[in-house]
Design a protein around this motif. Structure first.
Motif, short mmCIF file in Angstrom:
data_model
loop_
_atom_site.label_atom_id
_atom_site.label_comp_id
_atom_site.label_asym_id
_atom_site.label_seq_id
_atom_site.Cartn_x
_atom_site.Cartn_y
_atom_site.Cartn_z
N TYR A 297 -4.32 12.13 -17.19
CA TYR A 297 -4.65 10.76 -17.57
C TYR A 297 -5.13 9.93 -16.39
N CYS A 298 -4.61 10.21 -15.19
CA CYS A 298 -5.02 9.44 -14.02
C CYS A 298 -6.39 9.87 -13.51
N LEU A 299 -6.58 11.18 -13.35
CA LEU A 299 -7.80 11.69 -12.74
C LEU A 299 -9.01 11.53 -13.66
N ARG A 300 -8.78 11.50 -14.96
CA ARG A 300 -9.90 11.44 -15.89
C ARG A 300 -10.07 10.06 -16.53
N ASN A 301 -9.36 9.07 -16.04
CA ASN A 301 -9.45 7.73 -16.60
C ASN A 301 -9.63 6.72 -15.47
N LYS A 302 -10.82 6.12 -15.39
CA LYS A 302 -11.14 5.21 -14.29
C LYS A 302 -10.27 3.97 -14.31
N ASP A 303 -9.98 3.45 -15.52
CA ASP A 303 -9.16 2.24 -15.61
C ASP A 303 -7.76 2.48 -15.07
N VAL A 304 -7.18 3.64 -15.40
CA VAL A 304 -5.84 3.97 -14.90
C VAL A 304 -5.87 4.17 -13.39
N MET A 305 -6.91 4.82 -12.87
CA MET A 305 -7.03 5.05 -11.44
C MET A 305 -7.14 3.73 -10.68
N VAL A 306 -7.95 2.82 -11.20
CA VAL A 306 -8.10 1.51 -10.54
C VAL A 306 -6.78 0.75 -10.54
N ALA A 307 -6.10 0.72 -11.70
CA ALA A 307 -4.82 0.01 -11.80
C ALA A 307 -3.77 0.65 -10.90
N LEU A 308 -3.80 1.99 -10.81
CA LEU A 308 -2.83 2.69 -9.96
C LEU A 308 -3.07 2.37 -8.48
N LYS A 309 -4.34 2.34 -8.06
CA LYS A 309 -4.65 2.01 -6.67
C LYS A 309 -4.22 0.58 -6.35
N LYS A 310 -4.47 -0.33 -7.26
CA LYS A 310 -4.05 -1.72 -7.06
C LYS A 310 -2.54 -1.82 -6.91
N PHE A 311 -1.82 -1.10 -7.76
CA PHE A 311 -0.36 -1.14 -7.71
C PHE A 311 0.17 -0.56 -6.40
N LEU A 312 -0.38 0.59 -5.98
CA LEU A 312 0.08 1.23 -4.75
C LEU A 312 -0.26 0.39 -3.52
N LEU A 313 -1.45 -0.23 -3.54
CA LEU A 313 -1.82 -1.11 -2.42
C LEU A 313 -0.91 -2.32 -2.35
N LYS A 314 -0.56 -2.85 -3.52
CA LYS A 314 0.36 -3.99 -3.56
C LYS A 314 1.73 -3.61 -3.01
N CYS A 315 2.21 -2.43 -3.41
CA CYS A 315 3.51 -1.96 -2.90
C CYS A 315 3.46 -1.74 -1.40
N PHE A 316 2.36 -1.14 -0.91
CA PHE A 316 2.22 -0.88 0.53
C PHE A 316 2.14 -2.19 1.31
N PHE A 317 1.41 -3.16 0.76
CA PHE A 317 1.27 -4.45 1.43
C PHE A 317 2.61 -5.17 1.50
N CYS A 318 3.37 -5.10 0.41
CA CYS A 318 4.70 -5.75 0.39
C CYS A 318 5.64 -5.09 1.39
N ASP A 319 5.59 -3.74 1.47
CA ASP A 319 6.46 -3.03 2.40
C ASP A 319 6.09 -3.36 3.85
N SER A 320 4.78 -3.45 4.11
CA SER A 320 4.34 -3.78 5.46
C SER A 320 4.76 -5.19 5.85
N LYS A 321 4.69 -6.09 4.89
CA LYS A 321 5.05 -7.48 5.14
C LYS A 321 6.54 -7.60 5.42
N LEU A 322 7.36 -6.83 4.67
CA LEU A 322 8.81 -6.87 4.88
C LEU A 322 9.19 -6.28 6.24
N MET A 323 8.45 -5.26 6.69
CA MET A 323 8.76 -4.64 7.97
C MET A 323 8.44 -5.54 9.15
N THR A 324 7.47 -6.46 8.96
CA THR A 324 7.11 -7.36 10.04
C THR A 324 8.03 -8.58 10.14
N LEU A 325 8.83 -8.79 9.08
CA LEU A 325 9.75 -9.94 9.09
C LEU A 325 10.95 -9.68 9.99
#
Length: 325
Positions: A297-325
């Motif tokens: 479902y992820c590899l063959r569905n562009k909408d799911v891939m885009v949403a998944l990348k956005k979610f992972l980037l958001k999680c990574f950004f939040c983790d990076s922000k917490l580490m700098t605090l």
């Protein structure tokens, strides 16, 4: 578990106390490898389906009926594999692989209910694609939020009453003699091999139920996709073809894997059944298919891939922000 001096009633009582799940005990040198393999697969299934479940609930672009059913399907897969894999992992770590009569019946019942739910949810997903592609003007009305909730609810609860009676019929049969199940969970073919007496009625019942809840949904899905493909081919542009096929091909792959292995297991003639073949085929619909579903479902569905990348980037950004605090 019983000596040759026991009478039939004593052997019957012993068998009713517990079963022994032999699983993969015939390859003792690979127990550690199998434990690691199945543990990795289980973690992949949990993480992959959890990610799909989260993004279908939180991403605004995925708040459509198709992804509503995909979220239900991902949650179902988590429940489905959790009926068998944790027990399998535990059995690979211990010598005593007994399972009580009641626990065996409960495992079979829950497994059958979730399996039937998966058949119906895959059918509902096919119906959703049929309405979206073949009846696009009616789609907002036919697949309203209320209708989607009712369809999903029906899929989840429809198997509960059916399999109560069915499981009761199986475990009301006389068990005697051997109590060793040549399987890694309490599946129907394995349990029936330990029944003494005539099993014709229960075998016919299995075929009738399989026809109603497996074969008919499978034929409905195929019928839907015949109409979907004929409609897609009438679209004026190749871009429209590609987009429509991309939303349907992943679902068709999952349907083929799940229904194909299920039909082979439960509708094969008894004369060509074997314990090793049943155990191998059951790996497909209990472990392999749920592992590949998130990838498909992820590899063959562009909408799911885009949403998944956005979610992972958001999680990574939040983790990076917490580490700098």
């Amino acid at each position: 578990m019983g000596s040759t001096e026991q009478n039939p009633s004593q052997r019957n009582q012993t068998a009713l106390v517990e079963f022994i799940l032999l699983g993969f005990s015939d390859i003792p040198n690979l127990q550690g490898f199998l434990f690691g393999l199945f543990l990795v697969i289980y973690v992949i299934i949990l993480i992959g389906n959890s990610l799909i479940l989260i993004i279908t609930k939180t991403d605004p672009s995925l708040q459509t009926p198709m992804y509503f059913f995909l979220g239900n399907f991902s949650f179902l897969e988590i429940c489905y594999v959790s009926v068998t894999i944790p027990r399998l992992l535990a059995d690979l770590c211990r010598h005593t692989r007994s399972i009580s009569f009641l626990a065996c019946a409960m495992q079979m019942y829950v497994f059958l209910v979730l399996g039937l739910t998966e058949c119906f949810i895959l059918t509902a997903m096919a119906y959703d694609r049929y309405v979206a592609i073949c009846r696009p003007l009616l789609y907002p009305l036919v697949m309203s939020n209320k209708v989607c909730i009712q369809l999903a609810g029906g899929c989840w609860v429809s198997g509960i009453p059916v399999h109560i009676g069915f499981t009761y019929c199986i475990f009301s049969l006389p068990f005697c003699g051997r109590n060793q199940l040549h399987h890694f969970f309490c599946d129907i073919p394995a349990v029936l091999t330990l029944v003494c007496g005539d099993t014709f009625f229960i075998e016919m019942l299995i075929h009738v139920i399989a026809l109603l809840v497996v074969t008919i949904p499978f034929l409905l899905i195929l019928g839907s996709y015949v109409k979907i493909i004929s409609t897609i081919l009438k679209l004026p542009t190749t871009t429209g073809h590609a987009k429509a096929f991309s939303t349907c091909s992943s679902h068709l792959m999952v349907v083929a894997l799940f229904f194909g292995s299920g039909i082979i297991t439960y509708l094969r003639p008894k004369s060509i059944q074997s314990t090793e073949t049943d155990k191998f085929i059951s790996l497909f619909y209990t472990i392999v298919t749920p592992m590949f579903n998130p990838m498909i479902y992820c590899l063959r569905n562009k909408d799911v891939m885009v949403a998944l990348k956005k979610f992972l980037l958001k999680c990574f950004f939040c983790d990076s922000k917490l580490m700098t605090l």
